[in-house]
Design an enzyme around this catalytic site. Structure first.
Site, mmCIF file in Angstrom:
data_model
loop_
_atom_site.group_PDB
_atom_site.id
_atom_site.type_symbol
_atom_site.label_atom_id
_atom_site.label_comp_id
_atom_site.label_asym_id
_atom_site.label_seq_id
_atom_site.Cartn_x
_atom_site.Cartn_y
_atom_site.Cartn_z
ATOM 1 N N ASP A 1 78.694 43.042 -67.832
ATOM 2 C CA ASP A 1 77.535 42.362 -67.220
ATOM 3 C C ASP A 1 76.251 42.558 -68.009
ATOM 4 O OD1 ASP A 1 77.031 45.004 -66.782
ATOM 5 O OD2 ASP A 1 76.939 44.892 -64.601
ATOM 6 N N ARG B 1 52.761 42.798 -80.170
ATOM 7 C CA ARG B 1 51.902 41.635 -80.415
ATOM 8 C C ARG B 1 51.139 41.205 -79.165
ATOM 9 N NH1 ARG B 1 56.427 38.322 -83.619
ATOM 10 N NH2 ARG B 1 57.671 39.718 -82.331
ATOM 11 N N GLN B 2 51.707 41.498 -77.987
ATOM 12 C CA GLN B 2 50.989 41.150 -76.737
ATOM 13 C C GLN B 2 50.109 42.352 -76.395
ATOM 14 O OE1 GLN B 2 51.331 38.137 -75.040
ATOM 15 N NE2 GLN B 2 49.846 38.714 -73.490
ATOM 16 N N ARG C 1 47.402 29.821 -85.390
ATOM 17 C CA ARG C 1 48.688 29.679 -84.690
ATOM 18 C C ARG C 1 48.521 28.737 -83.517
ATOM 19 N NH1 ARG C 1 53.637 31.847 -84.559
ATOM 20 N NH2 ARG C 1 53.349 33.669 -85.895
ATOM 21 N N HIS D 1 52.403 46.789 -85.334
ATOM 22 C CA HIS D 1 51.532 45.613 -85.315
ATOM 23 C C HIS D 1 50.263 45.958 -84.527
ATOM 24 C CE1 HIS D 1 50.660 41.348 -85.728
ATOM 25 N NE2 HIS D 1 50.095 41.475 -84.535
ATOM 26 N N GLU E 1 74.856 45.527 -68.864
ATOM 27 C CA GLU E 1 74.244 46.858 -68.735
ATOM 28 C C GLU E 1 74.704 47.738 -69.900
ATOM 29 O OE1 GLU E 1 75.140 48.497 -64.907
ATOM 30 O OE2 GLU E 1 73.819 47.090 -63.870
ATOM 31 N N LYS F 1 45.216 31.898 -91.096
ATOM 32 C CA LYS F 1 46.290 31.320 -90.272
ATOM 33 C C LYS F 1 45.741 30.892 -88.921
ATOM 34 C CE LYS F 1 49.769 33.888 -88.290
ATOM 35 N NZ LYS F 1 50.988 34.690 -88.340
ATOM 36 N N ASP G 1 54.015 40.787 -95.076
ATOM 37 C CA ASP G 1 53.684 40.771 -93.651
ATOM 38 C C ASP G 1 54.433 41.912 -92.980
ATOM 39 O OD1 ASP G 1 52.407 39.880 -91.404
ATOM 40 O OD2 ASP G 1 53.203 37.846 -91.464
#
Ligand code: R5P
Length: 299
Positions: free
Chosen positions: A40, A99-100, A200, A133, A42, A198, A222
């Site tokens: 499943d 990144r968030q 985005r 990052h 897990e 850049k 990068d």
């Protein structure tokens, strides 16, 4: 060989190659986790025996399965502690969800802080990562309250490129965020660097502009290659300016479906990544910078 630390290196799934290389540099004992996936989805994790009283460096490699890596870290750290490990240092060469790093729209999770808090709450004594990052956040010390070290793989990548592709490269950062990687890379090989701009517009929609003059050979650097959109757009811009030879180098090669084809068809001659994430271009190891951080941290 005399051990260079008292650490035992334990590796998670997908991290065996890097963790073995790390234990070789540390002359430390290496023990893998036993892991498997239930039907499943897990995860099953079993930690090695004989870690009671030991200081453990647990290597968990994230990549295209960041959620599994986080659960693997949770299950492994808690279990290592339960069976008596004296201390657990978490090595997460590719730190997922970085990144968030802010709430761009109301109600969004600030994933970086939440993941950092989750890992801290496990009781790890320290965290080591590679080329994290860090964009709007200046240093890793702003993310964690525990000891956290962010080493770079750019020096290793630069030496590999210079050894295998020769000299005369201009180092190119595809965006302002990548300036930090271009600085380290170019210093290592004694080259100039330039930074493109850049914009985005979506996950696979970026525009890259810049002024490029008198560049014949370029290495685009990068931290992450994910869909390959950034590298491909940067390569197309460089080719418009007559750049003849282009290599792409990144620390964390995620290479989600179609990335390689996109990059190659944009005129990139070769791609080089580190082993922070297992992938087909991982020709450079980040074991040495991680080993050095662990040695520095030893009591
Ligand atoms: C983001 O700013 C990162 O530094 C990379 O440029 C980005 O994650 C690369 O993603 P992709 O390969 O999908 O363009």
């Amino acid at each position: 060989m005399k051990p260079r630390t008292d650490l035992v290196v334990v590796s998670g799934s997908g991290c065996t190659r890097l963790a073995m290389e790390l234990s070789r540099h540390l002359a430390a004992t290496f023990k893998p986790l036993v892991t498997r996936e239930f039907p499943d989805g897990e995860l099953y994790v079993r930690v090695p025996q004989e870690v009671r009283g030991e200081r453990v460096a647990l290597a968990i490699c994230s990549g295209r399965r960041p959620n599994d890596a986080l659960i693997e870290a949770v299950l492994a750290v808690k279990t290592l502690t339960r069976v008596g490990a004296r201390e657990v240092i978490l090595i997460m060469p590719y730190f997922p969800y970085a990144r968030q790093d802010q709430e761009f729209s109301p109600g969004e999770a600030v994933s970086l802080s939440i993941v950092a808090e989750l890992l801290e709450a496990l009781g790890i004594s320290a965290l080591v990562t590679v080329d994290m990052h860090l964009h709007r956040v200046k240093s890793i010390g702003e993310v964690f309250r525990i000891k956290a070290i962010n080493v770079s793989g750019m020096g290793e990548l630069a030496r590999y490129v210079s050894k295998n592709y020769g000299e005369g490269f201009t180092v190119v950062a595809p965006d302002e965020e990548a300036r930090q990687w271009a600085e380290i890379f170019s210093k290592e090989i004694g080259a100039d660097y330039l930074v493109l701009e850049k914009e985005r517009k979506g996950d696979e929609d970026v525009r890259i502009r810049g002024e490029v003059s008198k560049v014949k050979k370029a290495v685009i650097v990068d931290d992450i290659i994910s869909t390959g959109t950034t590298i491909a757009a940067a390569a197309l811009t460089l080719r418009e300016y007559g750049v003849e030879e282009i290599i792409a180098a990144c620390t964390h090669g995620l290479f989600v479906a179609g990335a390689e084809a996109k990059i190659v068809s944009a005129g990139v001659k070769d791609i080089v990544a580190t082993d922070s994430v297992a992938n087909q271009f991982a020709r450079v190891s980040v074991a040495v910078p991680i080993a050095n951080a662990l040695i520095d941290m030893s009591p």
